[in-house]
Design a protein around this motif. Structure first.
Motif, PDB file in Angstrom:
ATOM      1  N   PHE A 203       0.839  -1.195   0.000  1.00  0.00           N
ATOM      2  CA  PHE A 203       0.000   0.000   0.000  1.00  0.00           C
ATOM      3  C   PHE A 203       0.879   1.252   0.000  1.00  0.00           C
ATOM      4  CE2 PHE A 203      -2.563   3.129   2.418  1.00  0.00           C
ATOM      5  CZ  PHE A 203      -3.635   3.213   1.537  1.00  0.00           C
ATOM      6  N   ALA A 204       2.029   1.140   0.642  1.00  0.00           N
ATOM      7  CA  ALA A 204       2.937   2.293   0.767  1.00  0.00           C
ATOM      8  C   ALA A 204       3.963   2.353  -0.365  1.00  0.00           C
ATOM      9  CB  ALA A 204       3.660   2.220   2.107  1.00  0.00           C
ATOM     10  N   MET A 205       3.698   1.613  -1.426  1.00  0.00           N
ATOM     11  CA  MET A 205       4.657   1.473  -2.546  1.00  0.00           C
ATOM     12  C   MET A 205       4.881   2.799  -3.283  1.00  0.00           C
ATOM     13  SD  MET A 205       5.961  -1.384  -4.143  1.00  0.00           S
ATOM     14  CE  MET A 205       4.994  -2.801  -4.486  1.00  0.00           C
ATOM     15  N   THR A 206       6.141   3.085  -3.606  1.00  0.00           N
ATOM     16  CA  THR A 206       6.435   4.251  -4.445  1.00  0.00           C
ATOM     17  C   THR A 206       7.121   3.783  -5.738  1.00  0.00           C
ATOM     18  OG1 THR A 206       7.404   6.454  -4.462  1.00  0.00           O
ATOM     19  CG2 THR A 206       8.666   4.769  -3.321  1.00  0.00           C
ATOM     20  N   THR A 207       7.547   4.723  -6.562  1.00  0.00           N
ATOM     21  CA  THR A 207       8.138   4.347  -7.856  1.00  0.00           C
ATOM     22  C   THR A 207       9.622   4.758  -7.904  1.00  0.00           C
ATOM     23  OG1 THR A 207       7.271   6.432  -8.707  1.00  0.00           O
ATOM     24  CG2 THR A 207       5.989   4.456  -9.184  1.00  0.00           C
ATOM     25  N   PRO A 208      10.414   4.084  -8.753  1.00  0.00           N
ATOM     26  CA  PRO A 208      11.859   4.384  -8.792  1.00  0.00           C
ATOM     27  C   PRO A 208      12.178   5.847  -9.108  1.00  0.00           C
ATOM     28  CG  PRO A 208      11.372   2.407 -10.064  1.00  0.00           C
ATOM     29  CD  PRO A 208      10.050   2.961  -9.624  1.00  0.00           C
ATOM     30  N   ASP A 209      11.354   6.503  -9.960  1.00  0.00           N
ATOM     31  CA  ASP A 209      11.676   7.890 -10.308  1.00  0.00           C
ATOM     32  C   ASP A 209      11.592   8.815  -9.086  1.00  0.00           C
ATOM     33  OD1 ASP A 209       8.905   7.230 -10.648  1.00  0.00           O
ATOM     34  OD2 ASP A 209       8.584   9.264 -11.385  1.00  0.00           O
ATOM     35  N   VAL A 210      10.637   8.545  -8.187  1.00  0.00           N
ATOM     36  CA  VAL A 210      10.514   9.359  -6.960  1.00  0.00           C
ATOM     37  C   VAL A 210      11.746   9.138  -6.077  1.00  0.00           C
ATOM     38  CG1 VAL A 210       9.163   9.660  -4.835  1.00  0.00           C
ATOM     39  CG2 VAL A 210       7.987   9.305  -7.019  1.00  0.00           C
ATOM     40  N   VAL A 211      12.162   7.883  -5.948  1.00  0.00           N
ATOM     41  CA  VAL A 211      13.330   7.546  -5.116  1.00  0.00           C
ATOM     42  C   VAL A 211      14.581   8.252  -5.650  1.00  0.00           C
ATOM     43  CG1 VAL A 211      14.816   5.640  -4.326  1.00  0.00           C
ATOM     44  CG2 VAL A 211      12.343   5.288  -4.530  1.00  0.00           C
ATOM     45  N   VAL A 212      14.765   8.174  -6.963  1.00  0.00           N
ATOM     46  CA  VAL A 212      16.000   8.694  -7.574  1.00  0.00           C
ATOM     47  C   VAL A 212      16.034  10.226  -7.548  1.00  0.00           C
ATOM     48  CG1 VAL A 212      17.237   8.848  -9.777  1.00  0.00           C
ATOM     49  CG2 VAL A 212      16.388   6.641  -8.955  1.00  0.00           C
ATOM     50  N   LYS A 213      14.900  10.839  -7.860  1.00  0.00           N
ATOM     51  CA  LYS A 213      14.842  12.306  -7.848  1.00  0.00           C
ATOM     52  C   LYS A 213      15.166  12.830  -6.439  1.00  0.00           C
ATOM     53  CE  LYS A 213      11.827  15.981  -9.325  1.00  0.00           C
ATOM     54  NZ  LYS A 213      10.480  16.416  -9.191  1.00  0.00           N
ATOM     55  N   THR A 214      14.543  12.226  -5.434  1.00  0.00           N
ATOM     56  CA  THR A 214      14.788  12.653  -4.042  1.00  0.00           C
ATOM     57  C   THR A 214      16.245  12.394  -3.665  1.00  0.00           C
ATOM     58  OG1 THR A 214      12.545  11.882  -3.599  1.00  0.00           O
ATOM     59  CG2 THR A 214      13.856  12.503  -1.690  1.00  0.00           C
ATOM     60  N   ALA A 215      16.763  11.231  -4.048  1.00  0.00           N
ATOM     61  CA  ALA A 215      18.145  10.870  -3.679  1.00  0.00           C
ATOM     62  C   ALA A 215      19.153  11.849  -4.288  1.00  0.00           C
ATOM     63  CB  ALA A 215      18.447   9.441  -4.134  1.00  0.00           C
ATOM     64  N   LEU A 216      18.962  12.202  -5.561  1.00  0.00           N
ATOM     65  CA  LEU A 216      19.913  13.124  -6.196  1.00  0.00           C
ATOM     66  C   LEU A 216      19.835  14.510  -5.552  1.00  0.00           C
ATOM     67  CD1 LEU A 216      19.663  12.025  -9.945  1.00  0.00           C
ATOM     68  CD2 LEU A 216      21.637  11.773  -8.445  1.00  0.00           C
ATOM     69  N   ASN A 217      18.615  14.971  -5.282  1.00  0.00           N
ATOM     70  CA  ASN A 217      18.459  16.269  -4.596  1.00  0.00           C
ATOM     71  C   ASN A 217      19.139  16.235  -3.235  1.00  0.00           C
ATOM     72  OD1 ASN A 217      17.076  17.788  -6.412  1.00  0.00           O
ATOM     73  ND2 ASN A 217      15.072  17.034  -5.786  1.00  0.00           N
ATOM     74  N   ASP A 218      18.912  15.163  -2.479  1.00  0.00           N
ATOM     75  CA  ASP A 218      19.497  15.053  -1.134  1.00  0.00           C
ATOM     76  C   ASP A 218      21.019  14.951  -1.218  1.00  0.00           C
ATOM     77  OD1 ASP A 218      17.092  15.293   0.179  1.00  0.00           O
ATOM     78  OD2 ASP A 218      16.723  13.130   0.269  1.00  0.00           O
ATOM     79  N   SER A 219      21.525  14.248  -2.221  1.00  0.00           N
ATOM     80  CA  SER A 219      22.971  14.127  -2.400  1.00  0.00           C
ATOM     81  C   SER A 219      23.578  15.503  -2.694  1.00  0.00           C
ATOM     82  CB  SER A 219      23.247  13.136  -3.536  1.00  0.00           C
ATOM     83  OG  SER A 219      24.596  13.205  -3.921  1.00  0.00           O
ATOM     84  N   PHE A 220      22.946  16.277  -3.572  1.00  0.00           N
ATOM     85  CA  PHE A 220      23.467  17.627  -3.882  1.00  0.00           C
ATOM     86  C   PHE A 220      23.406  18.536  -2.659  1.00  0.00           C
ATOM     87  CE2 PHE A 220      22.352  16.512  -8.415  1.00  0.00           C
ATOM     88  CZ  PHE A 220      23.678  16.348  -8.773  1.00  0.00           C
TER      89      PHE A 220
END
Ligand SMILES: NC(=O)c1ccc[n+]([C@@H]2O[C@H](COP(=O)([O-])OP(=O)(O)OC[C@H]3O[C@@H](n4cnc5c(N)ncnc54)[C@H](OP(=O)(O)O)[C@@H]3O)[C@@H](O)[C@H]2O)c1
Length: 256
Positions: A203-220
């Motif tokens: 039910f709490a499933m998300t998609t890879p694009d959300v994970v990657v976009k957030t990860a790159l923003n957080d990394s920067f």
């Protein structure tokens, strides 16, 4: 000098999505190295990217694959701007009922290979380089029926956080990515013994694009942890407040 990004697990799911995202937003990178076992998938992906690519086809559980990457880094005179450690798997089921190779294989890939590749890449990094390690929200608390997987991800989270502080003085930043369930082939592997993921999780499933976009923003933004969804941020807070035994008992009741 060649500036590169290395992405493991690039043949599927989150690693594949990282390849597309880095291809689109990193004009300063000369080449993207794609690492996984399924060669056709990597070739297909390489054909869709605008950057030059190098395909490194191999099993990361085998030390030779990392040794090959190290040899290529030396011979190509590379600077690693990005290392994304996304290769990993989990197997659902009680520890003593699962296959011995599958259980120890998670330690080999999720822990040993990630550590080894990170070690090999750091000498080729410099100020501004980034390491993104795929941990999981499974790192926040021990998980019944997912014991080894959750333990490997706790390792990744702990290792990434301290490594981040160690490397900060060199201007290198490490981010541990801790998603909850993500819609990828991960569950085909995880459920291969017929043990099903808790429906609440799906039910709490998300998609890879959300994970990657957030990860790159957080990394920067030089953040040490990236948690892509509100539900999993709330779960982390819960894991800090409630005794872990209580959480483990409740989740075990939901499973059985
Ligand atoms: N999906 C989720 O719900 C979820 C949630 C939290 C964290 N994660 C983590 O995110 C990472 C990526 O998972 P995903 O969801 O993208 O799963 P996925 O779609 O199954 O992708 C896994 C990737 O790992 C590669 N891989 C597996 N075994 C390998 C080996 N021995 N050597 C080299 N490469 C190997 C696979 O490529 P080949 O098969 O071609 O080798 C594939 O590219 C994993 O570390 C996972 O633990 C996933």
């Amino acid at each position: 000098m060649k500036y590169i990004a290395i992405i493991t697990g690039a043949s599927s799911g989150i690693g594949l999505e990282f390849a597309y995202a880095i291809d689109q937003c990193m004009a300063s990178i000369d080449e993207i190295w794609l690492v996984a076992r399924r060669k056709e998938r990597l070739e297909d992906l390489a054909g869709k990217l605008t950057h030059n690519t190098k395909i490194i086809c191999g099993d990361l559980s085998n030390r030779n694959t990392t040794n090959r990457i190290q040899a290529n880094l030396k011979s190509d005179k590379c600077r690693v701007r990005f290392l994304v450690n996304a290769a990993g798997y989990g197997i659902l089921g009680d520890f003593d009922k699962c296959d011995r190779k599958d259980e120890t294989g998670m330690c080999d890939l999720n822990v040993r290979a990630l550590t080894d590749l990170t070690y090999v890449c750091i000498p080729f990094m410099s100020k501004g380089s980034r390491i993104i390690n795929l941990a999981s929200s499974a790192a926040f608390v021990p998980q019944l029926g997912f014991s080894v997987y959750a333990a490997t991800k706790s390792y990744v989270l702990s290792f990434s956080r301290s490594l981040n502080m160690e490397l900060n003085k060199k201007g290198i930043y490490v981010t541990a990515v801790c998603p909850g369930p993500v819609k990828t082939e991960f569950f085909d592997v995880a459920e291969k013994n017929g043990n099903k993921t808790m429906s609440l999780k799906k039910f709490a499933m998300t998609t890879p694009d959300v994970v990657v976009k957030t990860a790159l923003n957080d990394s920067f933004r030089k953040k040490e942890i990236s948690i892509p969804t509100f539900t999993m941020r709330a779960f982390r807070v819960m894991c800090k407040i409630l005794p872990h035994n209580v959480i483990m008992k409740v989740t075990s009741m939901l499973y059985r």
